[in-house]
Enzyme design. Structure first.
Site, PDB file in Angstrom:
ATOM      1  N   ASP A   1      -7.251  14.063 -24.452  1.00  0.00           N
ATOM      2  CA  ASP A   1      -7.324  12.864 -24.213  1.00  0.00           C
ATOM      3  C   ASP A   1      -6.620  11.922 -25.452  1.00  0.00           C
ATOM      4  O   ASP A   1      -7.368  11.577 -26.431  1.00  0.00           O
ATOM      5  CB  ASP A   1      -8.620  12.171 -23.862  1.00  0.00           C
ATOM      6  CG  ASP A   1      -8.632  10.594 -23.718  1.00  0.00           C
ATOM      7  OD1 ASP A   1      -7.606  10.084 -23.773  1.00  0.00           O
ATOM      8  OD2 ASP A   1      -9.789  10.237 -22.943  1.00  0.00           O
TER       9      ASP A   1
ATOM     10  N   LYS B   1      -1.924   1.388 -24.991  1.00  0.00           N
ATOM     11  CA  LYS B   1      -2.533   1.200 -26.427  1.00  0.00           C
ATOM     12  C   LYS B   1      -1.070   1.533 -27.439  1.00  0.00           C
ATOM     13  O   LYS B   1      -0.238   0.491 -27.509  1.00  0.00           O
ATOM     14  CB  LYS B   1      -3.356   2.463 -27.052  1.00  0.00           C
ATOM     15  CG  LYS B   1      -4.750   2.036 -26.043  1.00  0.00           C
ATOM     16  CD  LYS B   1      -5.795   2.955 -26.620  1.00  0.00           C
ATOM     17  CE  LYS B   1      -7.255   2.614 -25.594  1.00  0.00           C
ATOM     18  NZ  LYS B   1      -7.383   3.406 -24.426  1.00  0.00           N
TER      19      LYS B   1
ATOM     20  N   TYR C   1       0.728  -1.192   0.031  1.00  0.00           N
ATOM     21  CA  TYR C   1       0.130   0.040  -0.023  1.00  0.00           C
ATOM     22  C   TYR C   1       0.852   1.367   0.073  1.00  0.00           C
ATOM     23  O   TYR C   1       1.616   1.491   0.692  1.00  0.00           O
ATOM     24  CB  TYR C   1      -1.087  -0.142   1.184  1.00  0.00           C
ATOM     25  CG  TYR C   1      -2.299  -0.536   0.905  1.00  0.00           C
ATOM     26  CD1 TYR C   1      -3.137   0.417  -0.047  1.00  0.00           C
ATOM     27  CD2 TYR C   1      -3.026  -1.206   1.467  1.00  0.00           C
ATOM     28  CE1 TYR C   1      -4.435   0.155  -0.301  1.00  0.00           C
ATOM     29  CE2 TYR C   1      -4.278  -1.770   1.208  1.00  0.00           C
ATOM     30  CZ  TYR C   1      -4.961  -0.921   0.204  1.00  0.00           C
ATOM     31  OH  TYR C   1      -6.195  -1.111   0.103  1.00  0.00           O
TER      32      TYR C   1
ATOM     33  N   GLU D   1      -0.509   4.627  -0.471  1.00  0.00           N
ATOM     34  CA  GLU D   1      -1.351   6.089  -0.396  1.00  0.00           C
ATOM     35  C   GLU D   1      -0.665   7.195  -0.347  1.00  0.00           C
ATOM     36  O   GLU D   1       0.032   7.421   0.446  1.00  0.00           O
ATOM     37  CB  GLU D   1      -2.885   5.762   0.483  1.00  0.00           C
ATOM     38  CG  GLU D   1      -3.933   4.595  -0.262  1.00  0.00           C
ATOM     39  CD  GLU D   1      -5.035   4.787   0.762  1.00  0.00           C
ATOM     40  OE1 GLU D   1      -5.121   5.540   1.433  1.00  0.00           O
ATOM     41  OE2 GLU D   1      -5.799   3.518   0.635  1.00  0.00           O
TER      42      GLU D   1
ATOM     43  N   ARG E   1      -1.748  -1.731 -18.678  1.00  0.00           N
ATOM     44  CA  ARG E   1      -3.160  -1.431 -18.614  1.00  0.00           C
ATOM     45  C   ARG E   1      -3.106  -0.309 -17.620  1.00  0.00           C
ATOM     46  O   ARG E   1      -2.856  -0.675 -16.274  1.00  0.00           O
ATOM     47  CB  ARG E   1      -3.838  -2.544 -18.240  1.00  0.00           C
ATOM     48  CG  ARG E   1      -5.424  -2.289 -18.654  1.00  0.00           C
ATOM     49  CD  ARG E   1      -6.152  -3.683 -19.016  1.00  0.00           C
ATOM     50  NE  ARG E   1      -5.731  -3.899 -20.090  1.00  0.00           N
ATOM     51  CZ  ARG E   1      -6.274  -3.543 -21.518  1.00  0.00           C
ATOM     52  NH1 ARG E   1      -7.360  -2.779 -21.486  1.00  0.00           N
ATOM     53  NH2 ARG E   1      -5.943  -4.049 -22.508  1.00  0.00           N
TER      54      ARG E   1
ATOM     55  N   THR F   1      -4.158   6.676 -21.807  1.00  0.00           N
ATOM     56  CA  THR F   1      -4.004   5.513 -21.160  1.00  0.00           C
ATOM     57  C   THR F   1      -2.420   5.067 -21.571  1.00  0.00           C
ATOM     58  O   THR F   1      -1.826   5.717 -22.391  1.00  0.00           O
ATOM     59  CB  THR F   1      -4.723   4.330 -21.980  1.00  0.00           C
ATOM     60  OG1 THR F   1      -4.603   4.357 -23.318  1.00  0.00           O
ATOM     61  CG2 THR F   1      -6.211   4.477 -21.420  1.00  0.00           C
TER      62      THR F   1
HETATM   63  N1  DSN Z   1     -12.185   0.933 -25.136  1.00  0.00           N
HETATM   64  C1  DSN Z   1     -11.043   1.688 -25.875  1.00  0.00           C
HETATM   65  C2  DSN Z   1     -10.894   1.458 -27.273  1.00  0.00           C
HETATM   66  O1  DSN Z   1     -11.087   0.425 -27.591  1.00  0.00           O
HETATM   67  O2  DSN Z   1     -10.782   2.428 -28.068  1.00  0.00           O
HETATM   68  C3  DSN Z   1     -11.097   3.133 -25.321  1.00  0.00           C
HETATM   69  O3  DSN Z   1     -11.106   3.220 -23.868  1.00  0.00           O
END
Ligand code: DSN
Length: 436
Positions: free
Chosen positions: A212, A241, A61, A63, A247, A238
């Site tokens: 974003d 990707k 932990y 925090e 993730r 994120t």
């Molecule tokens: N679910 C994602 C996508 O496939 O683009 C976006 O968060």
């Protein structure tokens, strides 16, 4: 097929301790190895990124933030989080980074909490036009607790900018509604985003520009897509990707006051304990992305997307906007056959080992669960070292499946072709490609 020693060690351990889970994990590994991953938001991480997540760092932990934790024993976790923050800042060329968001949606939730009050207005692109759930979808926190006003695309196929963002309409909408936040960055938009133009629109009403960049983060970090900085006040993303990390989520800014508000909104605002094993893995992925070969990878992702789009167009498919500037494309299936739906296409392609998702196209007359398109992306196939020649082969396989109307013998024959291609192009951590 042999794998990296840590993966094989994990399977051996689970076979002894939890055979049911070992069996499922082996099946999923085999599925990934023997199918072609075309989901635009997915990728294959390196063994270093993967195994850092599966480590003893999960036991802790922590925090709070480095130097100000609510638990003892955080000395090395402080250093791990600092390393992740420093690498994130270097990668995106900005002053402040919060590496704790568990996901992109939670990064956005924290930003909303930091800069908006419940009921206040923000502007973004509709989900069905390529936006995102957390950009104001009616069932999401962003649509339930805040007031979205959506700017449009050009919907007229005869317009030279058809299916692209209508910046003039966005300006008009922002002047009319005076949102506190203007959001850009999308999950199904194949063209370059003009961040400077969005900033000039935001400045007209004193709105904050939030970009974003979840989908294009790797391309932005490597300079293959223009950077959201210095135009955006806040950048969310994120990490899993095009950035090819674990993730998770990330928030960036150049503004000290905003950085303070964002830190407070992430913790204790919307999250408790940070996932330190994931933060360490983010640091490893950022380190990989800072290497020159990551830029080459991103250039190849875009070249492959262009090659795949062109190969599909040659076979009679329509690609929205006429092509792509980034890692993804939307295929309007109606040009091939008026009856073909995105739902059927996704199902038949999966049966043949080609994994993608059904996706609405701009102005889609069908409901989202059926829709008229599929979304394809090249981050994962490029990680497997596939190039334009394989993109042409993949377009041919897609065409055979979709022209075959889901016929079993066609699916079986394409499945064999997919397996053959996969055997030649290894996932990271797999044994070297085998000649077939
Ligand atoms: N679910 C994602 C996508 O496939 O683009 C976006 O968060």
């Amino acid at each position: 097929m042999a794998h990296d020693a840590l993966s094989d060690g994990l399977i051996d351990l689970l076979r002894r301790n939890d055979p049911a889970m070992a069996a499922l994990m082996e099946k999923e590994r085999q599925r990934q190895e023997t199918t072609i991953e075309l989901i635009a938001s997915e990728n294959h991480v390196s063994p270093a990124v993967m195994h850092t997540m599966g480590s003893w760092l999960t036991n802790k932990y922590a925090e709070g933030y480095p130097g100000a934790r609510y638990y003892g024993g955080c000395e090395f976790h402080d250093q791990i989080e600092d390393l992740a923050r420093e690498r994130a800042k270097k990668l995106f060329g900005c002053r402040f980074a919060n590496v704790q968001p568990h996901s992109g949606a939670q990064a956005n939730m924290a930003v909303f909490m930091a800069v908006l009050k419940a009921g206040e207005t923000f502007s973004s692109l509709l989900l069905k036009d390529g936006g995102h759930l957390s950009h104001g979808m009616s069932l999401n926190f962003s649509g339930v607790y805040f007031k979205p006003v959506f700017y449009p695309l050009h919907y007229d196929l005869a317009h030279p900018e058809s299916e692209r963002i209508d910046y003039d309409a966005a300006r008009k909408l922002v002047r009319e509604h005076r949102p506190k936040v203007l959001m850009c960055g999308y999950s199904a938009y194949p063209r370059t985003i003009d961040f400077a133009r969005f900033r000039s629109i935001a400045d007209e009403v004193g709105a904050l520009l939030v970009a974003d960049v979840a989908h294009i983060a790797g391309l932005c970090a490597s300079g293959v897509h223009p950077s959201p900085f210095p135009h955006a006040h806040i950048v969310t993303t994120t990490t899993h990707k095009t950035l090819r990390g674990p993730r998770g989520g990330l928030i960036l800014t150049n503004d000290e006051d905003l950085a303070r508000k964002i830190d407070k909104a992430v913790f204790p605002g919307v999250q408790g304990g940070p996932l330190m094993h994931v933060i360490a893995s983010k640091a490893v992925a950022f380190g990989e992305a800072l290497r020159p070969e990551f830029r080459t990878y991103c250039e190849r992702v875009v070249a492959n997307a262009r090659a795949l789009a062109a190969a599909l167009i040659r076979r009679g498919f329509r690609i929205t906007t006429g092509g792509t500037d980034n890692h993804l494309m939307l295929v309007d299936l109606r040009a091939k056959s008026a009856d073909l739906t995105g739902a059927d296409a996704e199902k038949w392609l999966e049966a043949a080992g080609l994994i993608c998702n059904k996706n609405g196209i701009p102005n889609d007359p069908r409901p989202p669960r059926v829709c008229s398109g599929i979304r394809l992306g090249t981050p994962a196939v490029t990680t497997r070292s596939m190039g334009p020649e394989q993109m042409d082969a993949i377009a041919g396989l897609i065409d055979r499946v979709l022209s075959g109307g889901g016929q079993a013998d066609v699916l079986a024959s394409v499945r064999a072709g997919v397996k053959e291609l996969c055997a030649q192009f290894a996932m990271p951590g797999m044994a070297a490609p085998v000649e077939v």
